[in-house]
Design a protein around this motif. Structure first.
Motif, PDB file in Angstrom:
ATOM      1  N   UNK A 209      59.580  61.891  41.747  1.00 17.07           N
ATOM      2  CA  UNK A 209      59.590  60.675  40.937  1.00 17.07           C
ATOM      3  C   UNK A 209      58.231  60.402  40.297  1.00 17.07           C
ATOM      4  N   UNK A 210      57.276  61.308  40.486  1.00 14.71           N
ATOM      5  CA  UNK A 210      55.959  61.167  39.850  1.00 14.71           C
ATOM      6  C   UNK A 210      56.002  61.598  38.391  1.00 14.71           C
ATOM      7  N   UNK A 211      55.026  61.153  37.635  1.00 12.21           N
ATOM      8  CA  UNK A 211      54.826  61.695  36.307  1.00 12.21           C
ATOM      9  C   UNK A 211      54.331  63.135  36.427  1.00 12.21           C
ATOM     10  N   UNK A 212      54.584  63.934  35.414  1.00 14.12           N
ATOM     11  CA  UNK A 212      54.235  65.355  35.452  1.00 14.12           C
ATOM     12  C   UNK A 212      52.743  65.565  35.691  1.00 14.12           C
ATOM     13  N   UNK A 213      51.907  64.698  35.153  1.00 13.72           N
ATOM     14  CA  UNK A 213      50.458  64.899  35.235  1.00 13.72           C
ATOM     15  C   UNK A 213      49.799  64.163  36.405  1.00 13.72           C
ATOM     16  N   UNK A 214      50.585  63.689  37.354  1.00 12.34           N
ATOM     17  CA  UNK A 214      49.982  63.079  38.534  1.00 12.34           C
ATOM     18  C   UNK A 214      49.179  64.127  39.310  1.00 12.34           C
ATOM     19  N   UNK A 215      48.031  63.727  39.837  1.00 10.24           N
ATOM     20  CA  UNK A 215      47.162  64.673  40.554  1.00 10.24           C
ATOM     21  C   UNK A 215      47.635  64.830  41.996  1.00 10.24           C
TER      22      UNK A 215
ATOM     23  N   UNK B  97      57.357  52.856  39.914  1.00  8.88           N
ATOM     24  CA  UNK B  97      56.873  51.779  39.050  1.00  8.88           C
ATOM     25  C   UNK B  97      55.373  51.907  38.820  1.00  8.88           C
ATOM     26  N   UNK B  98      54.651  52.335  39.849  1.00  5.47           N
ATOM     27  CA  UNK B  98      53.206  52.533  39.725  1.00  5.47           C
ATOM     28  C   UNK B  98      52.739  53.448  40.842  1.00  5.47           C
ATOM     29  N   UNK B  99      51.498  53.886  40.764  1.00 11.21           N
ATOM     30  CA  UNK B  99      50.938  54.830  41.743  1.00 11.21           C
ATOM     31  C   UNK B  99      50.829  54.195  43.128  1.00 11.21           C
ATOM     32  N   UNK B 100      50.636  52.880  43.168  1.00  9.47           N
ATOM     33  CA  UNK B 100      50.499  52.207  44.462  1.00  9.47           C
ATOM     34  C   UNK B 100      51.770  52.324  45.287  1.00  9.47           C
ATOM     35  N   UNK B 101      52.923  52.091  44.648  1.00  9.37           N
ATOM     36  CA  UNK B 101      54.185  52.177  45.375  1.00  9.37           C
ATOM     37  C   UNK B 101      54.420  53.603  45.886  1.00  9.37           C
TER      38      UNK B 101
ATOM     39  N   UNK C 206      50.205  74.098  39.057  1.00  9.62           N
ATOM     40  CA  UNK C 206      49.458  72.982  39.637  1.00  9.62           C
ATOM     41  C   UNK C 206      48.253  72.643  38.758  1.00  9.62           C
ATOM     42  N   UNK C 207      47.600  73.661  38.232  1.00 10.08           N
ATOM     43  CA  UNK C 207      46.466  73.417  37.344  1.00 10.08           C
ATOM     44  C   UNK C 207      46.910  72.690  36.070  1.00 10.08           C
ATOM     45  N   UNK C 208      48.063  73.068  35.528  1.00 10.57           N
ATOM     46  CA  UNK C 208      48.562  72.412  34.320  1.00 10.57           C
ATOM     47  C   UNK C 208      48.931  70.952  34.605  1.00 10.57           C
ATOM     48  N   UNK C 209      49.479  70.680  35.788  1.00  8.72           N
ATOM     49  CA  UNK C 209      49.886  69.314  36.126  1.00  8.72           C
ATOM     50  C   UNK C 209      48.688  68.425  36.427  1.00  8.72           C
ATOM     51  N   UNK C 210      47.717  68.963  37.147  1.00  3.63           N
ATOM     52  CA  UNK C 210      46.641  68.131  37.687  1.00  3.63           C
ATOM     53  C   UNK C 210      45.310  68.281  36.964  1.00  3.63           C
TER      54      UNK C 210
END
Length: 576
Positions: free
Chosen positions: A286-292, A21-25, A463-467
């Protein structure tokens, strides 16, 4: 109902896995998973046992060269593929899919740690009594050799033929230990009810997948830190506390020459960072593709190690107080594992003013530390199986029914763990099912699959493309050379120094139990070569053609970056 919530529910109905739902969870669930029971009793004990502050040297070094690189590898694999820990290898290197099946077996063995949660829950119930039952010898389960808390402060450490009230409560009341694994005896129904309560809580924590587990983590991942700080402040203000802290941190640099110290430091890294059991890959899927995930990796590892260090201060400040009260040295009151959590610490809190309050605080913290790790492991197992059969199990109603079946069947099977001989079954699975050999072999296989077959450079590009950040070449060196070399050395030393499991240094298991134990060990280890051999036999073509097909990703994960990363020729030229 918010637009975001509608979007997530529509994803589930359409057969998609959904996301956090969000990065915090996400942060709370992963933090709750990597900060667990091992931080409270395993790290402090190993630090004390292996040279005090000197243990921090191999621990810190191995965290850098093994822990962080493997953490990044597993989390990045999950985020890139958006799959469970079996099907993720289908999208990276089908030849290595046996790694996922090996992790599936290890994760099943990790299910048994819910028993620690059940033990802690039973202790928590007893903590509300006006007279703590482990502080006196006036109970029906006590023997003539029982030494009460008041008496034990006036005896010498060398007195024999006596048993403390805390040990008798643990062995005779909680466990009601039989003579061995051959004598399972009857079910301990109070423990069985605690176990049932733990599985019910687990079910409602994960029955809606990450949508429910993320909400639960707001409490289960944060409250233990509150309790840890409360216990730390109380512990450091106790008389004799600094004697325990000194014992905990005093460096015995001569111990650094002992290879066993380095091996146990590496084992603690694997255990506390939750490596090789697949949980990290699933949570990050379950993260978005561009999560760091690159930055997250450092924060999670730092949080875990700092929590271990603080937990050591909590435990040894209290043990120093206990040693002063009893007139003994710290090394005579500390034990590893259940001995520290369920004997030494409860006995120490019973010596404090307001003992019920401090005991409740401790066992609440223990329960919540165990809860996080347990429901994450179960959720990872369920997610992985559902990703294998998405059309059959991914619909919301089918998902809930499948979770119920897993939790109910696990509870019924684990009733053997709450029998009078259950502790022998528990320690057999703990020693062989999740042994260092299993975890080292899985980690080695992951490094070979990613570093050599898929290609470390390709993976760094991903990893570079994602982050948006390219990891240092140091990670490539770790995946390809440093970690495999260290794991091979650890494996050789394990075989050289191997000793059969014993309980309380006197009980020897029958031969069939040792055979069963090695079957559990080999079942996860052999999955990797057996799967690879089976796929090589079933795939048509010449040997070179089959190897080329099985080393190449079966499909482009997440639909991104296929041409950019050269997935058409991803298999390493050195292998094909």
């Amino acid at each position: 109902m918010t637009r975001e919530r509608r979007r997530r529910e529509n994803q589930m109905k359409d057969g998609n896995r959904g996301q956090w739902a969000n990065k915090t969870e996400y942060f709370l669930v992963v933090a709750g998973n990597v900060v667990s029971l091992g931080n409270v009793w395993r790290f402090p004990y190993l630090c004390y046992k292996n040279g005090g502050g000197a243990f921090l040297v191999p621990y810190g070094l191995l965290a850098v060269v093994c822990g962080i690189p493997l953490f990044l590898l597993e989390s990045s694999v999950g985020q890139y593929t958006q799959e469970g820990f079996i099907t993720c290898w289908r999208k990276l290197c089908p030849l290595a899919q046996g790694i996922g099946f090996g992790q599936l077996i290890i994760s099943l063995c990790f299910f048994i740690y819910i028993l620690i949660e059940a033990w802690a829950l039973l202790y928590l119930v007893f903590s509300f009594r006006s007279q703590l039952p482990w502080a006196s010898c006036e109970n029906t389960w006590n023997t003539a050799q029982c030494l009460s808390l008041q008496t034990s402060t006036n005896v010498t450490a060398n007195q024999t033929n006596t048993t403390s009230a805390a040990i008798e409560f643990w062995e005779r009341r909680v466990l009601a230990m039989s003579g061995g694994i051959e004598e399972l005896g009857s079910v301990r129904w109070d423990l069985a009810l605690c176990l049932l309560a733990c599985w019910v809580f687990c079910y409602f924590s994960i029955w809606k997948g990450v949508r429910s587990s993320g909400k639960v983590a707001y409490i289960t991942a944060t409250f233990p830190y509150v309790m840890l700080m409360v216990l730390l402040i109380r512990g450091l203000t106790l008389p004799g506390a600094w004697q325990g802290v000194y014992y905990y941190l005093y460096p015995d640099l001569n111990r650094l020459a002992n290879l066993k110290v380095w091996i146990e430091a590496g084992s603690q890294i694997f255990f506390s960072y939750s490596l090789t059991i697949g949980a990290l890959s699933v949570l990050c899927s379950y993260n978005e593709y561009n999560n760091n995930c690159y930055k997250d990796c450092f924060w999670f590892c730092l949080l875990n190690s700092e929590t271990s260090f603080v937990a050591g201060l909590v435990v040894f400040s209290v043990l120093g107080f206990m040693a002063q009260k009893q007139g003994v040295t710290v090394d005579t009151v500390v034990e590893s594992g259940p001995g520290l959590a369920f004997i030494a610490y409860p006995q120490a809190t019973a010596m404090m003013p307001l003992p019920q309050f401090w005991t409740v605080c401790f066992f609440l913290m223990l329960i919540l530390l165990t809860v996080d790790t347990h429901f994450v492991i179960v959720e990872s197992f369920i997610t992985t199986v559902i990703d294998l059969f998405p059309k059959l199990l991914r619909a919301p109603l089918k998902h809930k029914i499948f979770v119920l079946i897993i939790c109910l069947s696990s509870f019924l099977i684990q009733l053997t763990l709450v029998t009078e001989g259950g502790i022998y079954v528990f320690q057999l699975i703990d020693f062989y099912g999740s042994t260092r050999v299993c975890q080292n072999f899985i980690a080695l296989s992951q490094c070979v699959a990613v570093g050599w077959i898929f290609g470390a450079d390709h993976f760094l590009n991903i990893i570079e493309d994602m982050t948006g950040q390219r990891p240092s070449v140091f990670f490539k060196l770790c995946w390809k050379y440093i970690i495999p070399l260290l794991l091979l050395i650890s494996f050789i030393l394990y075989l050289v120094d191997y000793k059969h499991l014993r309980v309380n240094n006197w009980y020897v298991y029958p031969d069939w139990a040792y055979a069963l134990g090695w079957t559990m060990t080999l079942s996860s280890v052999l999955m990797v070569p057996l799967w690879a051999a089976g796929q090589m036999c079933l795939t048509p073509g010449t040997f070179r053609q089959r190897l080329s097909v099985l080393c190449r990703p079966a499909e482009n994960p997440t639909g991104r970056g296929g041409d950019k990363f050269g997935t058409e020729d991803i298999c390493s030229d050195s292998l094909v």
